[in-house]
Write an enzyme that holds these catalytic residues in place. Sequence first.
Site, short mmCIF file in Angstrom:
data_model
loop_
_atom_site.label_atom_id
_atom_site.label_comp_id
_atom_site.label_asym_id
_atom_site.label_seq_id
_atom_site.Cartn_x
_atom_site.Cartn_y
_atom_site.Cartn_z
N PRO A 73 0.81 -1.22 0.00
CA PRO A 73 0.00 0.00 0.00
C PRO A 73 0.84 1.27 0.00
O PRO A 73 1.88 1.35 0.66
CB PRO A 73 -0.82 -0.11 1.28
CG PRO A 73 -0.09 -1.07 2.13
CD PRO A 73 0.57 -2.03 1.20
N ASN A 74 0.38 2.27 -0.73
CA ASN A 74 0.94 3.61 -0.83
C ASN A 74 2.23 3.67 -1.66
O ASN A 74 2.73 4.77 -1.90
CB ASN A 74 1.20 4.21 0.58
CG ASN A 74 -0.08 4.35 1.39
OD1 ASN A 74 -1.01 5.01 0.96
ND2 ASN A 74 -0.15 3.70 2.54
N ARG A 106 5.56 10.90 -2.43
CA ARG A 106 5.27 10.80 -0.99
C ARG A 106 6.55 10.95 -0.17
O ARG A 106 7.51 10.22 -0.39
CB ARG A 106 4.65 9.42 -0.73
CG ARG A 106 4.54 9.04 0.72
CD ARG A 106 4.28 7.54 0.84
NE ARG A 106 4.20 7.11 2.23
CZ ARG A 106 4.36 5.87 2.63
NH1 ARG A 106 4.60 4.91 1.75
NH2 ARG A 106 4.28 5.57 3.91
N TYR A 124 11.64 8.58 1.20
CA TYR A 124 11.59 7.52 0.18
C TYR A 124 12.33 7.89 -1.11
O TYR A 124 12.37 7.08 -2.03
CB TYR A 124 10.13 7.19 -0.13
CG TYR A 124 9.40 6.62 1.06
CD1 TYR A 124 9.61 5.30 1.46
CD2 TYR A 124 8.54 7.39 1.82
CE1 TYR A 124 8.97 4.77 2.56
CE2 TYR A 124 7.88 6.87 2.93
CZ TYR A 124 8.11 5.57 3.29
OH TYR A 124 7.47 5.06 4.39
N ASN A 170 7.78 -5.91 -0.96
CA ASN A 170 7.85 -4.75 -0.06
C ASN A 170 6.43 -4.59 0.49
O ASN A 170 5.61 -3.92 -0.12
CB ASN A 170 8.30 -3.50 -0.80
CG ASN A 170 8.40 -2.30 0.13
OD1 ASN A 170 7.82 -2.31 1.21
ND2 ASN A 170 9.11 -1.27 -0.30
N ALA A 200 3.20 -0.86 4.79
CA ALA A 200 2.57 -0.84 6.12
C ALA A 200 2.09 -2.23 6.55
O ALA A 200 2.06 -2.53 7.75
CB ALA A 200 1.40 0.14 6.14
N HIS A 231 3.77 -4.73 9.23
CA HIS A 231 3.73 -4.64 10.69
C HIS A 231 2.54 -5.37 11.31
O HIS A 231 2.47 -5.51 12.51
CB HIS A 231 3.73 -3.17 11.10
CG HIS A 231 4.76 -2.39 10.37
ND1 HIS A 231 6.09 -2.74 10.37
CD2 HIS A 231 4.69 -1.29 9.57
CE1 HIS A 231 6.77 -1.89 9.60
NE2 HIS A 231 5.94 -1.02 9.10
N ASP A 283 1.11 -15.77 6.26
CA ASP A 283 0.63 -17.13 6.00
C ASP A 283 0.71 -17.46 4.52
O ASP A 283 1.07 -18.59 4.15
CB ASP A 283 -0.82 -17.27 6.48
CG ASP A 283 -0.89 -17.52 7.98
OD1 ASP A 283 0.16 -17.51 8.65
OD2 ASP A 283 -2.01 -17.73 8.49
N GLU A 299 12.35 -9.80 1.60
CA GLU A 299 11.59 -8.62 2.02
C GLU A 299 12.45 -7.37 1.86
O GLU A 299 13.57 -7.31 2.39
CB GLU A 299 11.19 -8.81 3.50
CG GLU A 299 10.31 -7.70 4.04
CD GLU A 299 9.80 -8.00 5.44
OE1 GLU A 299 9.36 -9.14 5.70
OE2 GLU A 299 9.85 -7.10 6.28
N HIS A 354 12.78 -3.11 2.22
CA HIS A 354 12.28 -1.82 2.69
C HIS A 354 13.19 -0.73 2.16
O HIS A 354 14.42 -0.83 2.28
CB HIS A 354 12.21 -1.78 4.22
CG HIS A 354 11.24 -2.75 4.77
ND1 HIS A 354 9.89 -2.57 4.68
CD2 HIS A 354 11.41 -3.95 5.36
CE1 HIS A 354 9.26 -3.60 5.21
NE2 HIS A 354 10.17 -4.46 5.63
N SER A 370 13.37 2.53 3.05
CA SER A 370 13.91 3.49 4.03
C SER A 370 14.60 2.77 5.19
O SER A 370 14.53 1.54 5.32
CB SER A 370 12.78 4.36 4.58
OG SER A 370 11.94 3.58 5.39
N ARG A 396 13.15 5.07 12.36
CA ARG A 396 11.87 5.80 12.32
C ARG A 396 11.02 5.42 13.54
O ARG A 396 11.56 5.11 14.58
CB ARG A 396 11.17 5.49 11.00
CG ARG A 396 12.02 5.92 9.78
CD ARG A 396 11.40 5.51 8.46
NE ARG A 396 10.12 6.18 8.26
CZ ARG A 396 9.23 5.83 7.34
NH1 ARG A 396 9.49 4.81 6.54
NH2 ARG A 396 8.08 6.47 7.22
N ARG A 441 7.79 0.58 13.26
CA ARG A 441 8.29 0.19 11.94
C ARG A 441 9.47 -0.77 12.02
O ARG A 441 9.92 -1.29 11.00
CB ARG A 441 8.69 1.43 11.14
CG ARG A 441 7.49 2.28 10.75
CD ARG A 441 7.77 3.23 9.59
NE ARG A 441 6.80 4.30 9.61
CZ ARG A 441 5.62 4.25 8.98
NH1 ARG A 441 5.30 3.20 8.26
NH2 ARG A 441 4.77 5.25 9.07
#
Lengths: 152, 152, 152, 152, 152, 152, 152, 152, 152, 152, 152, 152
Positions: free
Chosen positions: E9-10, E17, E22, E73, E76, E79, E86, E97, E99, E101, E106, E110
């Site tokens: 998301p985002n 953003r 980022y 990635n 959000a 978390h 699953d 995985e 990320h 940033s 932060r 996070r």
Amino acid sequence: MRIFVINGPNLNLLGSRQPEIYGTADLSAVQEKLEDLASELDIEVQLFQSNSEGEIIDAIHRAADEAEGIIINPAAYTHYSIAIRDALQAVKVPAVEVHISSIHSREQFRSISVTAPACAGGIWGMGIDGYCLALRALAGMTARERTPETSQ
Amino acid sequence: MRIFVINGPNLNLLGSRQPEIYGTADLSAVQEKLEDLASELDIEVQLFQSNSEGEIIDAIHRAADEAEGIIINPAAYTHYSIAIRDALQAVKVPAVEVHISSIHSREQFRSISVTAPACAGGIWGMGIDGYCLALRALAGMTARERTPETSQ
Amino acid sequence: MRIFVINGPNLNLLGSRQPEIYGTADLSAVQEKLEDLASELDIEVQLFQSNSEGEIIDAIHRAADEAEGIIINPAAYTHYSIAIRDALQAVKVPAVEVHISSIHSREQFRSISVTAPACAGGIWGMGIDGYCLALRALAGMTARERTPETSQ
Amino acid sequence: MRIFVINGPNLNLLGSRQPEIYGTADLSAVQEKLEDLASELDIEVQLFQSNSEGEIIDAIHRAADEAEGIIINPAAYTHYSIAIRDALQAVKVPAVEVHISSIHSREQFRSISVTAPACAGGIWGMGIDGYCLALRALAGMTARERTPETSQ
Amino acid sequence: MRIFVINGPNLNLLGSRQPEIYGTADLSAVQEKLEDLASELDIEVQLFQSNSEGEIIDAIHRAADEAEGIIINPAAYTHYSIAIRDALQAVKVPAVEVHISSIHSREQFRSISVTAPACAGGIWGMGIDGYCLALRALAGMTARERTPETSQ
Amino acid sequence: MRIFVINGPNLNLLGSRQPEIYGTADLSAVQEKLEDLASELDIEVQLFQSNSEGEIIDAIHRAADEAEGIIINPAAYTHYSIAIRDALQAVKVPAVEVHISSIHSREQFRSISVTAPACAGGIWGMGIDGYCLALRALAGMTARERTPETSQ
Amino acid sequence: MRIFVINGPNLNLLGSRQPEIYGTADLSAVQEKLEDLASELDIEVQLFQSNSEGEIIDAIHRAADEAEGIIINPAAYTHYSIAIRDALQAVKVPAVEVHISSIHSREQFRSISVTAPACAGGIWGMGIDGYCLALRALAGMTARERTPETSQ
Amino acid sequence: MRIFVINGPNLNLLGSRQPEIYGTADLSAVQEKLEDLASELDIEVQLFQSNSEGEIIDAIHRAADEAEGIIINPAAYTHYSIAIRDALQAVKVPAVEVHISSIHSREQFRSISVTAPACAGGIWGMGIDGYCLALRALAGMTARERTPETSQ
Amino acid sequence: MRIFVINGPNLNLLGSRQPEIYGTADLSAVQEKLEDLASELDIEVQLFQSNSEGEIIDAIHRAADEAEGIIINPAAYTHYSIAIRDALQAVKVPAVEVHISSIHSREQFRSISVTAPACAGGIWGMGIDGYCLALRALAGMTARERTPETSQ
Amino acid sequence: MRIFVINGPNLNLLGSRQPEIYGTADLSAVQEKLEDLASELDIEVQLFQSNSEGEIIDAIHRAADEAEGIIINPAAYTHYSIAIRDALQAVKVPAVEVHISSIHSREQFRSISVTAPACAGGIWGMGIDGYCLALRALAGMTARERTPETSQ
Amino acid sequence: MRIFVINGPNLNLLGSRQPEIYGTADLSAVQEKLEDLASELDIEVQLFQSNSEGEIIDAIHRAADEAEGIIINPAAYTHYSIAIRDALQAVKVPAVEVHISSIHSREQFRSISVTAPACAGGIWGMGIDGYCLALRALAGMTARERTPETSQ
Amino acid sequence: MRIFVINGPNLNLLGSRQPEIYGTADLSAVQEKLEDLASELDIEVQLFQSNSEGEIIDAIHRAADEAEGIIINPAAYTHYSIAIRDALQAVKVPAVEVHISSIHSREQFRSISVTAPACAGGIWGMGIDGYCLALRALAGMTARERTPETSQ
């Protein structure tokens, strides 16, 4: 009117165990004091002690039929026996929780009671006089007040 | 023998505030009941109420000179006033903490008392009779027992 | 209809204290804005500020007799005053909790309110406009909605 | 000026779901009330509801281009959707968080909001009037105040 | 060899953003960079982005049949999405995985990942170069290493 | 360009210690792999290992003068050495934290890093390839990106 | 009588995903078993699966009009979807929560259910037979018992 | 230069309260010692004590206009008065927090200070000499250092 | 009289490490300042710094024989070195803990000290002047006060 | 096939204790219902109840020799009896944990079971029908499924 | 058979440090006692002490080649050294953890051991006899029992 | 000299219960081993086992009169029986707590002992040899050491 006085684990050692905390009077002294006051208030008291959680629960259950009030000192079980709490909640007899010593001035875990929410009231830190105060409290309760729900 | 009876915030509303929890008797009824028992026990009682933390501390300080025992219902301050706790510890007068309602059957935070470790003993859930039981407890204490350190 | 507007500790410094958070308007600007809106809505408002927990409780008690609604900004007391919470619960007047700043974007402890459960509603982060929105909210409440119990 | 009004999961049942908590008005009543006030304030409102977290994020992203303010009731997502929080932080449009019920008088988990730190302000416990108060709040914000960073 | 690159998301707002966190490169720049490296390593990459938890799970399921590695990635959802965890555990395709940033510098929340235990490895804080490093990592894994169980 | 590769406690046993977790390659294999890639990227690498917290801090301090990047595998110190974290923050050289194993699939305490907030980025779960990926990451960083502050 | 059987994320992989935990039977085997028992009990069952939280909420809402009982396996959403919990509470249809595996013998977080308080009962650890036991349970409920409130 | 020395609850009992912890010197001895040193350093000191949280806040506010430094011993309020913390942050006068006793060797709650983050520095465990050391510290601060922000 | 001044990890960088927090004076400036004051007070000081926990413990042990007071800045070890705490408790020399920066205004973990309970007192936030104040404090202690037990 | 049905503390009061939670049927009704179903399924059931933790453990031990399945309602012991958990794990007989009431809609501590990890499965909230469903579950288990290890 | 006896920080002070806790015997007395018993059991013992975490790890590594058992008293490192735990787990030599004092009757943090999970067994509270008991324990272990995995 | 050896719940299954953890020796093997060593040391041992908390307390009380030492393996009661802890503290006989398995390598809750603070020492992870080591420990204690207070 009949009151059950239920004492939990290690209270059979009262008078000899850590007298700087619990005093030197033993359970028979408690019995004598209570019977003096009881006869004055026209109440019958029955004293009981056990180290076994199950037997304490049995006694609470018997109180449902045979008594109109419970004075209980759950001793160490105070801090973890959800079973005793459930037993107290299951019977319709008002209970008063008594602690001989100043439980709030000792180890942290002794200031937490899982049985208290199932009691109408409680007395702590008064030595063995606490039993007599509890007897007066139960004697003074009106029928309405004796039901634990109404005082919550 | 003189006893101070100190009542904390919102207890001026006793009798009208949540009567299903605190009952319908107001502070003057408490006073009347206590004075009846006090004259029987040959004790003098002085009742006091304030919503202010500072004034309650002042009253405890005065008790050091003017009284031989304190009955205190710190109400909401019970749960966070370290200042009242320190005041009770600073004076050499035994204190009994009274709660009218069954504090252990209400919100979780009401079962925690930061003032209790500074008291010799306590009584909860007995309605306004709790004040009379506290008076008897203080009356029955021997000089030795009245010092909080010895009951710890 | 009369509304009490009760402001807690340090709000007497409004306008000069951390203006980047609380803005430059002071309490008299709040009063002026509220009175303009109040006269438009045909409501009387009474503004009050104190740094003392006891005086805030006294004001809440007075509102029980003299007002039909409370707007309260408990400031720092929001986060620990169980005594103010008890006072709000004891009186039968609906209360709206107002915070000027965006409390959820500041220190963690500012996002916890012990007084909120005793209020019918709340407004945060709107600057001093929050007081006017709270006034509109109380004005718009029907009699049924004004009782805090019914909105829970 | 155009405002997006975004409603989260289960709010399509508003009016029939637990009316003792959420009242009997449904979303079309919210829409009608908001449009009456909006035309009075010369604002355009667009109402939106979805049970899907992803669609709510999409709507927030659209608001970045098409609106100058967001009124959002994230409902259950309030308590755990970091994705919605990130979306609100990513767009440069001020948001006001609305809750219909008195969230602080219900289950403990409902008093925690992970989305609030990304909003300029919030309103709770005012029933569906909360939406109108939020509209007034956004209308009254100056350009400077509308940027969330400046109110932190 | 085909690799799915799944973005949560985002991330469709990447580049606009919070560029101080980022960076200014957007998803098409990620795609271009990845395709350059992929053709050099003789790998096919497929980029995917969704704000919806369900669609991300669907993509992971498709990877079971159509890909030999996953770069994810979860943004959000990292978390709190046990459902994505699953899904990653259910398919037999190794995942890395990513990320963008420095998540450990932060907000506290996070630095916690519920999806990481279902991944073979991870890369954080390298900007969009992290995607290329992940591609190299998957390319370099031998068949044995690619099974997540063996690296636990 | 010179890079320090700093390895923490027990990594001198790499290759023989729990090979099902850490693989069978030892530190000299790491060195060989890194030197191959380094010469390709025109970088000089210096490998270092110590079981002593103080010596690791000394090495980080030396890097301030002698290197332009740090690859660090703090091993067990990752989870509690605030001293190493402070050392990394004190020097102005970008650091990349490497873990050989899938730390998020092992004991709970291994998923917490107190050193990560002082690093620009990190890589976990890639076996000894993680060192090479870290070398590429440092090589690819522009001067601006190499300063840890700018990536936060 | 009609029963909705709602299955959450990753259950479309049933039979192939971690068969040592979930067994080798897939969703069509569940459907067949349920239909056999349903026809014996004269009940109609409708099976549904989605990876999307929003679609599961939509299905619960539809059940309010079209079904007299819900069997729900929220899978991973069990542990954090307050939105599904709210949906179950909003509709007046009794729900039984089913888990195929022995959730209390797996990761700690799997023994916590946020949806259970909105269900009348639950069954765990019985494999796919759990669905049939749930069907019997709903069939055996009298009208009075089917309302979740009365069994609390 | 003028310094306010503000003392919190129960410090009026200094010298007689728990002398084994707080020593036998009383507040007038503190005053005498401070005035001796002050005249040597050419500073004026004003000593103040109150049991009331509100009055302590009032004194801090007055210091904003009348003093150039604050020495504060908040006593029990140290541990929970966010209101005093806010007052200290609101005024632009540097404050030094003094504790007479070794707070880190007593009850756990005494090692937590909510007021410290609003002070420039602190001194503990030095007996009443701590007040003199605090006076020296404030005297030695340059104008720049006296602003709390710069020392953070 | 001889005093050991023991400095922990990273303090060798004093003056160049984060000067906005620790200032620009280095350890030799500390030494010079301390020696000036020491000769005025007729005390001998010995300054010592190490990044190694074991060497700091060794120095504390030596102080038992060679010094009559310890000034210690344990730096990062403050927060977790039970070994240093044990060393301080093992020797009979009074110690004063010094922190240069305002530790209560920085990261949460810096406000917790495991070494403080083994010290007679402490000073924080005064810059390098803190060392001089500590020297005055030790000089002013009477023999009785210098024993840590008596100040607890 | 023989099944032991073991009931814990206070269940001897079933039918009279809090019937709004546990219903009005007593243990003999449970027995009757179970025997009807058991004879239909060709199983023998033996019902047992005790308030004593030790006797419940003895019964579990006997089941190792005399039964092929255990239905256990540990009542209050569910929440803390590690001894019962150990007993269930020590014997090789599959156990199903039954709770009569909706344990997830009552006090928080009732939703935690320390005995569940030692059971193959469980059923809650179905009233006394839960015992019959448990009997069907045990009857339907194949030999392989009956071993607790295989269902984990 | 050769056994390494490794002693951690501050144990070089044994005999003089807090003799009321650790007794008056010093390390050479430990050595003498151990050698007497060792020669009786036909074992060679090597005693080692260091205040440095790194040197203790080095000694454990050496034991892998030179010894068949480890007796370790990690002293303060017991409570936080994950590095020592990892070292003990990396070598294939059985270790017994010894504590001289009654660690469970002292500060709370002393009852937590992070090194114990890497040891085959442990002995506490027996004074320096604990070393001899540990030697007997290692001598009595069969080859199979000496491997830590088999006793877990 | 006479020693009581008290064994808690489920230890009657020793030898058949989870032999990979507890070994294959049963209680009679323990008895035989202990009696061999006891006769060598000229001590009398009495072995006792019960699953009942109350009976274990009774046995501890009897030891006060009949024994000079207690070896106790409280098994599961170790982790929650404050009643057994109180019993051990009430009698003046030194106790040694024995655990057969490596309790620190099993479930987290097994590494916490509420009874240990009432014991003079303890032994874990040595299999049934732990009983013999405990016997040697008690035999070796001098009269002074046998009193639990002196070893704290």
